[in-house]
Structure formats: C-alpha cells, structure tokens
Scaffold this active site. Structure first.
Site, PDB file in Angstrom:
ATOM      1  N   ASN A 100      10.484  69.240   2.529  1.00 58.19           N
ATOM      2  CA  ASN A 100       9.074  69.471   2.189  1.00 58.19           C
ATOM      3  C   ASN A 100       8.145  69.186   3.382  1.00 58.19           C
ATOM      4  O   ASN A 100       6.934  69.090   3.212  1.00 58.19           O
ATOM      5  CB  ASN A 100       8.660  68.594   0.995  1.00 58.19           C
ATOM      6  CG  ASN A 100       8.802  67.103   1.280  1.00 58.19           C
ATOM      7  OD1 ASN A 100       9.169  66.713   2.385  1.00 58.19           O
ATOM      8  ND2 ASN A 100       8.508  66.275   0.287  1.00 58.19           N
ATOM      9  N   HIS A 160       8.211  66.423   5.267  1.00 57.18           N
ATOM     10  CA  HIS A 160       7.878  65.018   5.528  1.00 57.18           C
ATOM     11  C   HIS A 160       8.543  64.507   6.800  1.00 57.18           C
ATOM     12  O   HIS A 160       9.593  65.001   7.204  1.00 57.18           O
ATOM     13  CB  HIS A 160       8.163  64.116   4.315  1.00 57.18           C
ATOM     14  CG  HIS A 160       9.596  63.778   4.033  1.00 57.18           C
ATOM     15  ND1 HIS A 160      10.057  63.529   2.756  1.00 57.18           N
ATOM     16  CD2 HIS A 160      10.659  63.610   4.839  1.00 57.18           C
ATOM     17  CE1 HIS A 160      11.335  63.225   2.793  1.00 57.18           C
ATOM     18  NE2 HIS A 160      11.726  63.272   4.042  1.00 57.18           N
ATOM     19  N   ASP A 170      11.752  53.682   8.285  1.00 59.27           N
ATOM     20  CA  ASP A 170      11.478  53.470   6.859  1.00 59.27           C
ATOM     21  C   ASP A 170      12.630  52.765   6.154  1.00 59.27           C
ATOM     22  O   ASP A 170      13.717  52.604   6.716  1.00 59.27           O
ATOM     23  CB  ASP A 170      11.163  54.809   6.172  1.00 59.27           C
ATOM     24  CG  ASP A 170      12.152  55.914   6.527  1.00 59.27           C
ATOM     25  OD1 ASP A 170      13.219  55.600   7.093  1.00 59.27           O
ATOM     26  OD2 ASP A 170      11.865  57.086   6.242  1.00 59.27           O
ATOM     27  N   GLU A 219       5.127  61.642   2.785  1.00 59.49           N
ATOM     28  CA  GLU A 219       5.239  62.829   1.940  1.00 59.49           C
ATOM     29  C   GLU A 219       4.001  63.716   2.114  1.00 59.49           C
ATOM     30  O   GLU A 219       2.969  63.256   2.625  1.00 59.49           O
ATOM     31  CB  GLU A 219       5.365  62.386   0.477  1.00 59.49           C
ATOM     32  CG  GLU A 219       6.610  61.549   0.184  1.00 59.49           C
ATOM     33  CD  GLU A 219       7.897  62.370   0.130  1.00 59.49           C
ATOM     34  OE1 GLU A 219       8.002  63.398   0.819  1.00 59.49           O
ATOM     35  OE2 GLU A 219       8.812  61.968  -0.607  1.00 59.49           O
TER      36      GLU A 219
HETATM   37  C1  GLP Z   1      14.880  61.141   4.471  1.00 64.31           C
HETATM   38  C2  GLP Z   1      14.244  60.219   5.533  1.00 64.31           C
HETATM   39  C3  GLP Z   1      13.715  60.992   6.696  1.00 64.31           C
HETATM   40  C4  GLP Z   1      14.676  62.113   7.021  1.00 64.31           C
HETATM   41  C5  GLP Z   1      14.669  63.116   5.902  1.00 64.31           C
HETATM   42  C6  GLP Z   1      15.697  64.215   6.068  1.00 64.31           C
HETATM   43  O1  GLP Z   1      14.546  60.906   3.181  1.00 64.31           O
HETATM   44  N1  GLP Z   1      13.283  59.283   5.066  1.00 64.31           N
HETATM   45  O2  GLP Z   1      13.507  60.112   7.797  1.00 64.31           O
HETATM   46  O3  GLP Z   1      14.291  62.749   8.205  1.00 64.31           O
HETATM   47  O4  GLP Z   1      14.693  62.533   4.639  1.00 64.31           O
HETATM   48  O5  GLP Z   1      16.989  63.780   5.769  1.00 64.31           O
HETATM   49  P1  GLP Z   1      18.289  64.543   6.189  1.00 64.31           P
HETATM   50  O6  GLP Z   1      18.434  64.363   7.664  1.00 64.31           O
HETATM   51  O7  GLP Z   1      19.407  63.878   5.442  1.00 64.31           O
HETATM   52  O8  GLP Z   1      18.110  65.971   5.818  1.00 64.31           O
END
Ligand code: GLP
Length: 260
Positions: free
Chosen positions: A147, A149, A67, A154
């Site tokens: 959440n 995702h 992404d 989402e």
């Molecule tokens: C982000 C990304 C995800 C990631 C998630 C968790 O916004 N788009 O790919 O897995 O949120 O992030 P983190 O590893 O910093 O907790």
C-alpha cells in the site's frame, strides 16, 4: 532519485550490498538504519557473506531498526527483534550495545491512549534522541508495503511524522499474516520511525521486488508526493536510491537505469 532496475532479486541484493559495504569501508562506525520483512533478507545474506569471506567489520557499526510490533516480547518468534537476530545480528560481529530496535512491550498501556501514554511517549522521544546522539543515520535501508507504506507509516501518515505508535491497516495485517498462525495473531499496532525521521537519514536505499509491489512502486516514483503513498516522500529526499527487479519495475513508464 536514482532508480536502478535489476533482472532478478539476487542481483538487486548484490547491488544493494555493494552500496552498504562501500559506505561501511569509508566509515567503520557507520550508523545503519535497518528494515525487516522479506525484501531485505537477501541483502543481509550478502552482508553476512562479506563478513565471513572478506572479514567485513561491523564492530563499530551502530544500527537503528525502523519499527516493531506492539505487544510482542523481544523473544517472540515474529518480533522484529528476533527477525534481526536470526537474519543478521547472530552472524556478524556487531556489538549488542550498538543495536537499537524500538521497544514493543509497554505493559498495561491503554491502546486508545497511545498518543498520551507517558511510557510510550518517553520511549519515542528517547529513540529519536538516540539517533541524534549517534550522529544521525548515514544510510537507511527500506522496503515498501503493497500500500506504499515505509516502515509502518501507513497511508495518511503525516509526512513530517516522528517515531510514534501507528495502527496497522487491514491490508498490512493481511500481508503480514503469512508469518503468523492466523490473522487474529497479527498485532494491530506498531511503533515506527516517522516519515520525518526517515527523511533525515543522509541517504536512503529502498528495495522492492515482485509484481505485487509494482503499483506501490509506480505511485512512489511517478505519482504525486502524497501522504496516501508514504514512499512517494522519497522524491523529496536529497539522496535516495531505489533498486527494483523487473517485476517491481513493470508499471513504470519513464526510462530508468537498467542493469542485468
Ligand atoms: C512490513 C514492514 C516494512 C516492510 C514492508 C514490506 O510490514 N514494516 O518495513 O518494508 O512491510 O514487507 P516485505 O518486504 O515482506 O514485502
């Protein structure tokens, strides 16, 4: 679904790196799906270490990132393009032409018409086609949002979705605000592989650490498969591995493989 619980984050990263390295040694032109966020940073550090100390060769590896934020140019310090460069690509011998990260800038796109904007639609189709042309993703690395995702799919995302634009929830924007000067600077939209895209990877490897992820992890592993918790779809994947630390595993009730 294989669930592995490790004592600490560093142990999780070592186990995850061993899996990726094993796949790469068997297939030098591995098609590797990559994630951003804090979670995979330790895994990337391990991969860099394998490259430096054992000469692990990335020259034929093809990568696809999950992404990118909409509206951040690639050189922006919080773009996922910059993240990947500083956390991994600058430190291994990957060929720049083998790197794929969704485009985040589309000029004057009307944000209320993303679904139909021809430039955005064309890019999304191109990205899906590029994955197919590369032969499909061999192993997809994933983190998980608080959440539930995966990538930027989402809650409520179609379980069959493909690469497209998603509106970020307030929770995601708040969670990611720590990387920006203020929440107002966190983009409102992102372009993301869909859940259907991710499910086509031959193998998926989801990492989660810390108690803040425990509830999302519980719902993903033990809850019903539901669009309200996109990571729960991994229950339907034919080859998924979930590597957790004790904090992230703290709300699981079933017994899983525990190392460390
Ligand atoms: C982000 C990304 C995800 C990631 C998630 C968790 O916004 N788009 O790919 O897995 O949120 O992030 P983190 O590893 O910093 O907790």
């Amino acid at each position: 679904m294989l669930v592995i619980v490790e004592k600490e984050y560093a142990d999780m990263c070592r186990v995850a790196a061993k899996m990726v390295v094993d796949r790469l040694r068997k297939k030098p032109n591995l098609v590797l799906g990559l994630a951003t966020g804090s979670t995979p940073v330790g895994l990337y550090q391990e991969l860099i270490r394998y490259h430096r100390e054992d000469g692990l060769d990335f020259s034929k590896v093809v990568t696809f990132n999950l992404d990118e934020y909409i509206g951040l140019p690639p050189h922006h310090e919080q773009s996922y393009a910059t993240f990947m460069k500083t956390q991994l690509f600058d430190h291994i011998n990957i060929s720049p032409e083998n790197i794929h990260i969704p485009q985040g800038m589309f000029g004057e796109v009307n944000i209320t018409a993303f679904e139909t904007d021809p430039a955005v639609t064309a890019f999304c189709h191109w990205y899906e086609d590029e994955i197919k042309r590369a032969g499909g993703i061999d192993i997809q690395i994933l983190g998980i949002g608080g959440n539930g995702h995966i990538a930027f799919n989402e809650p409520g995302s179609s379980l069959g979705s493909r690469t497209r634009v998603k509106t970020l929830t307030e929770k995601t924007r708040r969670d990611n605000a720590r990387f920006f000067a203020s929440i107002d600077e966190v983009p409102r939209y992102a372009i993301t592989m869909g859940i259907g895209t991710i499910m086509e990877a031959r193998e998926v490897l989801l990492l989660a650490n810390g108690e803040g992820k425990a509830e999302a992890v519980r719902r993903s592993i033990e809850g019903p498969v539901t669009a309200m918790c996109p990571a729960s779809m991994l229950q339907m994947h034919r080859k998924s591995t979930i590597i957790l630390d004790q904090g992230a595993a703290s709300k699981l009730s079933a017994e899983f493989i525990t190392y460390g």
